[in-house]
Design a protein around this motif. Structure first.
Motif, short mmCIF file in Angstrom:
data_model
loop_
_atom_site.label_atom_id
_atom_site.label_comp_id
_atom_site.label_asym_id
_atom_site.label_seq_id
_atom_site.Cartn_x
_atom_site.Cartn_y
_atom_site.Cartn_z
N UNK A 165 -10.38 -2.17 -8.45
CA UNK A 165 -10.95 -2.78 -7.25
C UNK A 165 -12.47 -2.60 -7.23
N UNK A 166 -12.94 -1.42 -7.62
CA UNK A 166 -14.38 -1.17 -7.64
C UNK A 166 -15.08 -2.05 -8.66
N UNK A 167 -14.48 -2.19 -9.83
CA UNK A 167 -15.05 -3.04 -10.87
C UNK A 167 -15.18 -4.48 -10.38
N UNK A 168 -14.16 -4.95 -9.65
CA UNK A 168 -14.20 -6.32 -9.14
C UNK A 168 -15.33 -6.53 -8.14
N UNK A 169 -15.85 -5.44 -7.59
CA UNK A 169 -16.96 -5.50 -6.63
C UNK A 169 -18.29 -5.07 -7.24
N UNK A 170 -18.32 -5.02 -8.58
CA UNK A 170 -19.58 -4.79 -9.26
C UNK A 170 -19.94 -3.34 -9.53
N UNK A 203 -7.07 11.61 11.89
CA UNK A 203 -7.78 12.18 10.74
C UNK A 203 -9.23 11.71 10.68
N UNK A 204 -9.50 10.52 11.20
CA UNK A 204 -10.88 10.02 11.22
C UNK A 204 -11.77 10.82 12.15
N UNK A 205 -11.17 11.56 13.07
CA UNK A 205 -11.97 12.44 13.92
C UNK A 205 -12.43 13.68 13.17
N UNK A 206 -11.82 13.94 12.02
CA UNK A 206 -12.15 15.13 11.24
C UNK A 206 -13.08 14.83 10.07
N UNK A 207 -12.82 13.72 9.37
CA UNK A 207 -13.52 13.44 8.11
C UNK A 207 -13.93 11.97 8.04
N UNK A 208 -14.87 11.66 7.14
CA UNK A 208 -15.26 10.25 6.90
C UNK A 208 -14.19 9.54 6.06
N UNK A 209 -13.05 9.29 6.67
CA UNK A 209 -11.87 8.80 5.96
C UNK A 209 -11.99 7.31 5.65
N UNK A 210 -11.70 6.96 4.41
CA UNK A 210 -11.63 5.57 3.97
C UNK A 210 -10.22 5.31 3.44
N UNK A 211 -9.52 4.39 4.06
CA UNK A 211 -8.13 4.10 3.73
C UNK A 211 -8.11 2.88 2.82
N UNK A 212 -7.81 3.08 1.53
CA UNK A 212 -8.06 2.02 0.55
C UNK A 212 -6.79 1.56 -0.18
N UNK A 213 -5.62 1.94 0.32
CA UNK A 213 -4.38 1.59 -0.36
C UNK A 213 -3.70 0.38 0.25
N UNK A 214 -2.51 0.05 -0.26
CA UNK A 214 -1.87 0.74 -1.37
C UNK A 214 -2.47 0.34 -2.70
N UNK A 215 -2.57 1.28 -3.61
CA UNK A 215 -3.16 1.01 -4.92
C UNK A 215 -2.08 0.49 -5.86
N UNK A 216 -1.71 -0.76 -5.60
CA UNK A 216 -0.70 -1.47 -6.38
C UNK A 216 -1.41 -2.57 -7.16
N UNK A 217 -1.04 -2.85 -8.41
CA UNK A 217 -1.69 -3.93 -9.15
C UNK A 217 -1.76 -5.23 -8.34
N UNK A 218 -2.90 -5.87 -8.43
CA UNK A 218 -3.24 -7.01 -7.57
C UNK A 218 -2.24 -8.15 -7.64
N UNK A 219 -1.63 -8.40 -8.78
CA UNK A 219 -0.74 -9.55 -8.92
C UNK A 219 0.54 -9.40 -8.11
N UNK A 220 0.80 -8.20 -7.59
CA UNK A 220 1.95 -8.00 -6.70
C UNK A 220 1.55 -8.08 -5.23
N UNK A 221 0.23 -8.20 -4.97
CA UNK A 221 -0.24 -8.18 -3.59
C UNK A 221 -1.08 -9.42 -3.29
N UNK A 222 -2.40 -9.31 -3.44
CA UNK A 222 -3.29 -10.41 -3.05
C UNK A 222 -3.60 -11.37 -4.19
N UNK A 223 -3.32 -10.96 -5.43
CA UNK A 223 -3.47 -11.80 -6.63
C UNK A 223 -4.94 -12.18 -6.88
N UNK A 224 -5.87 -11.39 -6.37
CA UNK A 224 -7.29 -11.69 -6.59
C UNK A 224 -7.77 -11.26 -7.97
N UNK A 225 -7.17 -10.19 -8.53
CA UNK A 225 -7.55 -9.72 -9.86
C UNK A 225 -6.55 -10.32 -10.84
N UNK A 226 -6.96 -11.36 -11.53
CA UNK A 226 -6.04 -12.27 -12.23
C UNK A 226 -5.12 -11.58 -13.22
#
Length: 462
Positions: free
Chosen positions: A33-38, A223-246
């Motif tokens: 996902x990070x690579x797809x965003x440069x 948990x966001x009241x405790x830490x700078x939480x970033x919720x970035x899942x689920x980390x499933x290969x793109x073709x099973x979800x949004x299909x943006x990463x071909x």
């Protein structure tokens, strides 16, 4: 370097998972996902794991750099104990990681952040030595980490022996908490890891979680009241979800060779929704009695089943079982689980409830039969049945064994009963919400964008 020159060079992030299949996969997907965003990414893993990778085809854009954990030939299995391995990993690994960072710097390669598995929080100490920002990556559910945090802070006493109340969750029976909370004694090294992973969270710039907002909304808000939480899942290969990463149709790292073609050919010959898929993860070990009960329970269900039994577990199968079950059942040493779960022939998933498997079932809309073994799996099973409503937990006897009659009852309930209708309806709902989370502009996608923006701003300020 002038500010205008820095904008031409992408930020560079090191990703450092705990060296096991279930911890590597989420960070591999985060890297994609990070690579797809440069963002340029480099995966850090141990020499043993790097040498054990069987396929590398789907993540060939992610460079891998190896460090030593002190057991370069045999890895964890040759350490003798968890305590010995974890201490060596900390001592040898921290020095080896520092050497890698020095090498990058000597080559003129900038490191803008290190995102590390929270189980190896000593990574942050190494990062800070070099003035590099660190981010902890939580591979387990926020519900589970919430409970561990309450223990770490001394708010929740262990061993738990009564009902447990924590922010954002319904009241839990003590036996619904992670095994380390019920009884931390048998695994002191792992108990120390899970409870003390929060010890330096106040020094991290980011905390990432492999979940999505709608799945654990109340816990995440707390948990966001405790830490700078970033919720970035689920980390499933793109073709099973949004299909943006071909070409992202697999995790890309296999430490066990899958019987892929055999599984697909067998499934292709089965009617829609007719197969019970059974798998207990890359580490799960059933005692011989439990293995026998599962075997005869699957036979007694009189349904098609695909059962993953690792080579190290095969000797526990009842004698002759595989030969007798060639028509109704297929037993394989490993499979590409996403391919199996997404196959139309699969009707339910008998699972140990590891969080990766739980997320995969939820993301692909497959109802589950929960057979948790230890650690976080017990609480994940609670969530799957009572909070997310996508399956049922099967009952155990006084020795902790799921008897064949109870397994058959659970399978019948999900495959043929009203509980199965409800579970399938809820599973479909979560499948749709999962896709929304990772789609462009979805909650998880936005949190990744915020991280990338942080990296770019930091480069301009430095």
């Amino acid at each position: 370097m002038a500010a205008e020159d820095k904008t031409k060079k992408p930020p560079h992030v090191l990703l450092f998972p705990f060296p096991s299949q279930g911890h590597i996969n989420p960070l591999i997907q985060f890297a994609k996902r990070l690579i797809s965003k440069g963002v340029k990414t480099t995966l850090i893993t141990t020499i043993f794991v790097s040498n054990s990778i069987l396929s590398n085809h789907s993540h060939n854009t992610i460079p891998i750099v190896s460090i030593s954990d002190g057991f370069d030939v045999g890895g964890f299995a040759t350490a003798g104990s968890s305590e010995i391995y974890l201490e060596s990993f900390r001592e040898v690994g921290s020095k080896s990681l520092a050497d890698v960072i020095r090498k990058f710097h000597s080559e003129g390669t900038t490191i803008d952040a290190i995102v590390y598995d929270s189980f190896i929080n000593w990574t942050l100490d190494v990062a800070m030595e070099f003035g590099i920002d660190g981010g902890a990556f939580l591979t387990q559910a926020c519900a589970v980490n919430n409970i561990y945090y309450q223990v770490y802070k001394g708010i929740l006493s262990i061993p738990a022996d009564s009902t447990v109340s924590v922010p954002g969750l319904p009241e839990l029976e003590y036996w619904e908490t992670p095994s380390f909370v019920q009884n931390p004694g048998p695994y002191p090294a792992w108990s120390h890891i899970v409870f003390n992973q929060f010890s330096n969270f106040d020094q991290t710039r980011w905390v990432f979680s492999n979940t999505f907002y709608k799945l654990e909304e109340e816990v995440i808000e707390w948990m966001k009241t405790l830490w700078p939480l970033r919720v970035i899942g689920p980390t499933i290969p793109s073709m099973y979800l949004d299909r943006r990463l071909q070409y992202d149709n697999d995790y890309g790292v296999n430490l066990i060779k899958p019987n892929h073609n055999e599984c697909m050919e067998w499934l292709n010959d089965k009617p829609k929704g007719s197969v019970v898929y059974v798998a207990f993860g890359s580490y799960g070990e059933l005692v011989p009695e439990q293995m026998e009960e599962v075997a005869w329970g699957l036979k007694d269900s009189d349904l098609n089943f695909l059962w993953v039994v690792r080579a190290s577990e095969e000797e526990k199968l009842p004698k002759g079982f595989v030969d007798r079950e060639t028509k109704k059942g297929l037993v394989v040493a490993w499979c590409r689980q996403l391919k199996v779960l997404s196959h139309e022939a699969v009707g339910c998933f008998v699972t140990h409830c590891g969080f990766n498997s739980s997320l995969e079932a939820v993301s692909l809309g497959v109802p589950v039969i929960a057979m948790p073994q230890w650690t976080d799996q017990i609480t994940n099973a609670k969530c799957l049945e009572d909070i997310w409503g996508v399956g049922i937990r099967v009952k155990r006897d006084e020795k902790g064994i799921v008897k064949r009659v109870n397994l058959v009852s659970g399978i019948k309930a999900i495959m043929d009963g009203e509980q199965g209708v409800v579970a399938r309806r809820n599973a479909k709902k979560w499948r749709d919400l999962t896709k929304e989370a990772v789609a462009e502009g979805g909650s998880s996608d936005k949190d990744i964008d915020v991280f990338v923006s942080d990296l770019n701003r930091s480069r301009l300020r430095s």
